[in-house]
Design a protein around this motif. Structure first.
Motif, PDB file in Angstrom:
ATOM      1  N   MET A 224      56.657   9.787  75.334  1.00 46.50           N
ATOM      2  CA  MET A 224      55.156  10.355  74.861  1.00 46.50           C
ATOM      3  C   MET A 224      55.135  11.510  74.252  1.00 46.50           C
ATOM      4  SD  MET A 224      52.305  11.878  75.841  1.00 46.50           S
ATOM      5  CE  MET A 224      50.673  11.887  76.807  1.00 46.50           C
TER       6      MET A 224
ATOM      7  N   MET B  98      52.099  14.401  72.196  1.00 43.77           N
ATOM      8  CA  MET B  98      50.992  14.727  71.422  1.00 43.77           C
ATOM      9  C   MET B  98      51.320  15.725  70.222  1.00 43.77           C
ATOM     10  SD  MET B  98      48.234  15.557  74.506  1.00 43.77           S
ATOM     11  CE  MET B  98      46.906  15.911  73.904  1.00 43.77           C
TER      12      MET B  98
ATOM     13  N   SER C 185      42.708  11.002  81.200  1.00 42.50           N
ATOM     14  CA  SER C 185      43.836  12.149  81.515  1.00 42.50           C
ATOM     15  C   SER C 185      43.575  12.861  82.775  1.00 42.50           C
ATOM     16  CB  SER C 185      43.422  13.185  80.292  1.00 42.50           C
ATOM     17  OG  SER C 185      42.120  13.646  80.221  1.00 42.50           O
TER      18      SER C 185
ATOM     19  N   MET D 144      46.570   9.701  68.242  1.00 46.40           N
ATOM     20  CA  MET D 144      45.088   9.708  68.855  1.00 46.40           C
ATOM     21  C   MET D 144      43.985   9.379  67.647  1.00 46.40           C
ATOM     22  SD  MET D 144      45.923  12.948  71.416  1.00 46.40           S
ATOM     23  CE  MET D 144      44.617  13.760  70.720  1.00 46.40           C
ATOM     24  N   SER D 145      42.779   9.580  68.084  1.00 46.35           N
ATOM     25  CA  SER D 145      41.702   9.024  67.108  1.00 46.35           C
ATOM     26  C   SER D 145      42.131   9.433  65.557  1.00 46.35           C
ATOM     27  CB  SER D 145      40.270   9.594  67.319  1.00 46.35           C
ATOM     28  OG  SER D 145      39.978   9.010  68.276  1.00 46.35           O
TER      29      SER D 145
ATOM     30  N   ILE E 264      47.057   9.623  81.076  1.00 44.40           N
ATOM     31  CA  ILE E 264      47.769  10.131  80.131  1.00 44.40           C
ATOM     32  C   ILE E 264      47.735  11.786  80.261  1.00 44.40           C
ATOM     33  CG2 ILE E 264      46.873   8.226  78.572  1.00 44.40           C
ATOM     34  CD1 ILE E 264      44.636   9.842  77.782  1.00 44.40           C
TER      35      ILE E 264
ATOM     36  N   VAL F 184      40.732   5.421  75.441  1.00 38.06           N
ATOM     37  CA  VAL F 184      40.782   6.474  76.169  1.00 38.06           C
ATOM     38  C   VAL F 184      39.294   6.740  76.622  1.00 38.06           C
ATOM     39  CG1 VAL F 184      41.010   9.131  76.480  1.00 38.06           C
ATOM     40  CG2 VAL F 184      42.775   7.706  75.398  1.00 38.06           C
TER      41      VAL F 184
ATOM     42  N   LYS G 173      37.859   9.133  78.552  1.00 42.01           N
ATOM     43  CA  LYS G 173      37.333  10.528  79.196  1.00 42.01           C
ATOM     44  C   LYS G 173      36.218  11.218  78.767  1.00 42.01           C
ATOM     45  CE  LYS G 173      40.321  13.317  75.942  1.00 42.01           C
ATOM     46  NZ  LYS G 173      41.520  13.967  75.865  1.00 42.01           N
ATOM     47  N   TYR G 174      35.572  10.679  77.545  1.00 44.30           N
ATOM     48  CA  TYR G 174      34.593  11.232  77.185  1.00 44.30           C
ATOM     49  C   TYR G 174      33.090  10.643  77.709  1.00 44.30           C
ATOM     50  CZ  TYR G 174      37.779  13.211  73.740  1.00 44.30           C
ATOM     51  OH  TYR G 174      39.083  13.464  73.364  1.00 44.30           O
TER      52      TYR G 174
ATOM     53  N   ARG H 116      46.614   5.988  71.956  1.00 43.85           N
ATOM     54  CA  ARG H 116      45.619   6.335  72.988  1.00 43.85           C
ATOM     55  C   ARG H 116      44.249   7.033  71.961  1.00 43.85           C
ATOM     56  NH1 ARG H 116      50.453   9.597  73.567  1.00 43.85           N
ATOM     57  NH2 ARG H 116      48.909  11.136  72.899  1.00 43.85           N
ATOM     58  N   VAL H 117      43.413   5.860  71.875  1.00 41.69           N
ATOM     59  CA  VAL H 117      42.142   6.398  70.973  1.00 41.69           C
ATOM     60  C   VAL H 117      40.996   6.451  71.927  1.00 41.69           C
ATOM     61  CG1 VAL H 117      40.843   5.698  69.168  1.00 41.69           C
ATOM     62  CG2 VAL H 117      43.636   5.268  68.964  1.00 41.69           C
ATOM     63  N   GLY H 118      40.436   7.565  71.884  1.00 40.17           N
ATOM     64  CA  GLY H 118      39.092   7.886  72.656  1.00 40.17           C
ATOM     65  C   GLY H 118      38.078   8.134  71.522  1.00 40.17           C
ATOM     66  N   SER H 119      37.877   9.079  70.864  1.00 38.66           N
ATOM     67  CA  SER H 119      36.575   9.516  70.040  1.00 38.66           C
ATOM     68  C   SER H 119      36.277   8.436  69.081  1.00 38.66           C
ATOM     69  CB  SER H 119      36.545  10.881  69.638  1.00 38.66           C
ATOM     70  OG  SER H 119      37.865  11.286  69.413  1.00 38.66           O
TER      71      SER H 119
HETATM   72  C1  LIG Z   1      41.828  12.774  74.995  1.00 33.62           C
HETATM   73  C2  LIG Z   1      43.224  12.415  74.692  1.00 33.62           C
HETATM   74  C3  LIG Z   1      43.598  11.221  73.798  1.00 33.62           C
HETATM   75  C4  LIG Z   1      42.411  10.619  73.040  1.00 33.62           C
HETATM   76  O1  LIG Z   1      41.928  11.619  72.180  1.00 33.62           O
HETATM   77  P1  LIG Z   1      41.145  11.065  70.780  1.00 33.62           P
HETATM   78  O2  LIG Z   1      41.181  12.476  69.993  1.00 33.62           O
HETATM   79  O3  LIG Z   1      39.797  11.138  71.392  1.00 33.62           O
HETATM   80  O4  LIG Z   1      41.320  10.010  70.430  1.00 33.62           O
HETATM   81  C5  LIG Z   1      44.746  10.850  73.759  1.00 33.62           C
HETATM   82  N1  LIG Z   1      45.838  11.392  74.535  1.00 33.62           N
HETATM   83  C6  LIG Z   1      45.700  12.268  75.380  1.00 33.62           C
HETATM   84  C7  LIG Z   1      46.856  12.813  76.298  1.00 33.62           C
HETATM   85  C8  LIG Z   1      44.384  12.657  75.628  1.00 33.62           C
HETATM   86  O5  LIG Z   1      43.920  13.794  76.573  1.00 33.62           O
END
Ligand SMILES: *Cc1c(COP(=O)(O)O)cnc(C)c1O
Length: 240
Positions: free
Chosen positions: A170, A172, A65, A213-214, A87, A42, A44-45, A229-232
Motif C-alpha cells: 500500500m 499514499m 484511518s 484516493m479521490s 487504512i 473511506v 472518516k469524514y 481508497r476513496v473518501g471525499s
Molecule cells: C483519508 C484517506 C483516504 C481517502 O482520501 P480521499 O482523498 O478523501 O479520497 C485514503 N487513504 C488513506 C490512507 C486516507 O487516510
C-alpha cells in the motif's frame, strides 16, 4: 443529517455512480477489467448514519484511518455485514481489538507492528490475519511507511510469522506531488511488487496494490492498483 435522508442517499448514489464510471474508464484505458479493482469507501469524514447510506448504496467495503473510529462505526453497523479495512496508522496497543474486526490492515508500517499482529492472531479467534505493507515511496519524512529497500531483507523473518499473510503493498502519493510524480510513485510501488515477487516466502502473496484516493485513483488504476481508497469523492455535496 443536515439535509433530508432522501437527498443524502440520492447524492451518494450519484457520487458512487460517477466514481464507479471513472474506475471503469481508467481500467479500460489500461487494458484491465473494471471488476479487478476493489473500491474501499473511506468514511472518516462522515458520521455513522451517512456511512450506512453508502453501504445501502452498495459499497460493502469500508475504510477508516483511526482504529477507535473504526471500532465505533463497526459496532454501530454490525447488522450490515460491512468488510472493514484499517487504512491509517495502528498503534500496537490497539492491534488486538482491531485485528479481530477487519478484513485487511493496509497500514503495516513497521516490523514491530507486523510481529504484534502475528502475536495477537496466534492468541485470537482468527488464525491468520491479512495485511498489506505500507511503503513510503515518495520518501516524505512526515509519512509513515517502510522503506522500499528494507522489505526484501525482512522476508526471512516474515516467513517465520505463521499468523499473518502479506497480501500486497500500500502507498499514499506525496501530498505535494504533481500528477506525473504521482504516476511515478504508483509505478514504483508496482515495480517493487514485481521485484519482490521473485523472492517472496509462502506467506507473502503480493497480489494487492492498494493505491489511489479521490484525486488520484484513476492514475493509480492505470499503474496497476487493485484496491482504491476513496473518501471525499463519494461524499461531495454532503455535510455531516
Ligand atoms: C483519508 C484517506 C483516504 C481517502 O482520501 P480521499 O482523498 O478523501 O479520497 C485514503 N487513504 C488513506 C490512507 C486516507 O487516510
Amino acid at each position: 443529517m443536515s439535509i433530508s435522508d432522501s437527498t443524502v442517499s440520492t447524492r451518494i448514489s450519484e457520487n458512487l455512480a460517477r466514481v464507479r464510471q471513472n474506475i471503469a474508464a481508467a481500467a479500460l484505458r489500461a487494458g484491465r477489467r473494471p471488476e479487478e479493482i476493489r473500491l474501499v469507501g473511506v468514511t472518516k469524514y462522515v458520521d455513522t448514519e451517512i456511512a450506512r447510506v453508502l453501504v445501502e448504496a452498495g459499497v460493502v467495503e469500508l475504510g477508516e484511518s483511526r482504529p477507535q473510529e473504526l471500532w465505533r462505526k463497526a459496532e454501530a453497523l454490525t447488522e450490515l455485514n460491512v468488510q472493514w479495512h484499517l487504512i491509517g496508522h495502528l498503534q500496537r496497543n490497539k492491534v488486538k481489538r482491531t485485528a479481530e474486526m477487519v478484513t485487511l490492515i493496509h497500514s503495516v508500517d513497521s516490523w514491530r507492528l507486523l510481529q504484534e499482529i502475528n502475536q495477537c492472531a496466534a492468541n485470537g479467534p482468527l488464525p491468520v490475519r491479512n495485511v498489506l505493507l505500507e511503503i513510503n515511496v515518495s520518501g516524505d519524512a512526515a509519512k509513515h511507511g517502510l522503506q522500499a529497500g528494507d522489505i526484501e531483507s525482512l522476508f526471512p523473518e516474515i516467513a517465520k510469522l505463521g499468523h499473518v499473510a502479506v497480501m500486497g503493498l500500500m502507498t499514499m502519493s506525496g501530498l505535494e506531488s504533481t500528477p506525473d510524480q504521482k504516476r511515478q510513485e504508483f509505478a514504483a510501488l508496482r515495480d517493487l511488487r514485481d521485484k519482490l515477487s521473485r523472492s517472496q516466502p509462502p506467506n507473502v502473496v503480493l497480489q494487492e496494490l492498494s493505491m489511489g484516493m479521490s484525486d488520484d485513483f484513476e492514475i493509480a488504476i492505470e499503474e496497476g492498483a487493485t484496491i482504491v481508497r476513496v473518501g471525499s469523492a463519494l461524499f461531495e455535496g454532503i455535510h455531516s
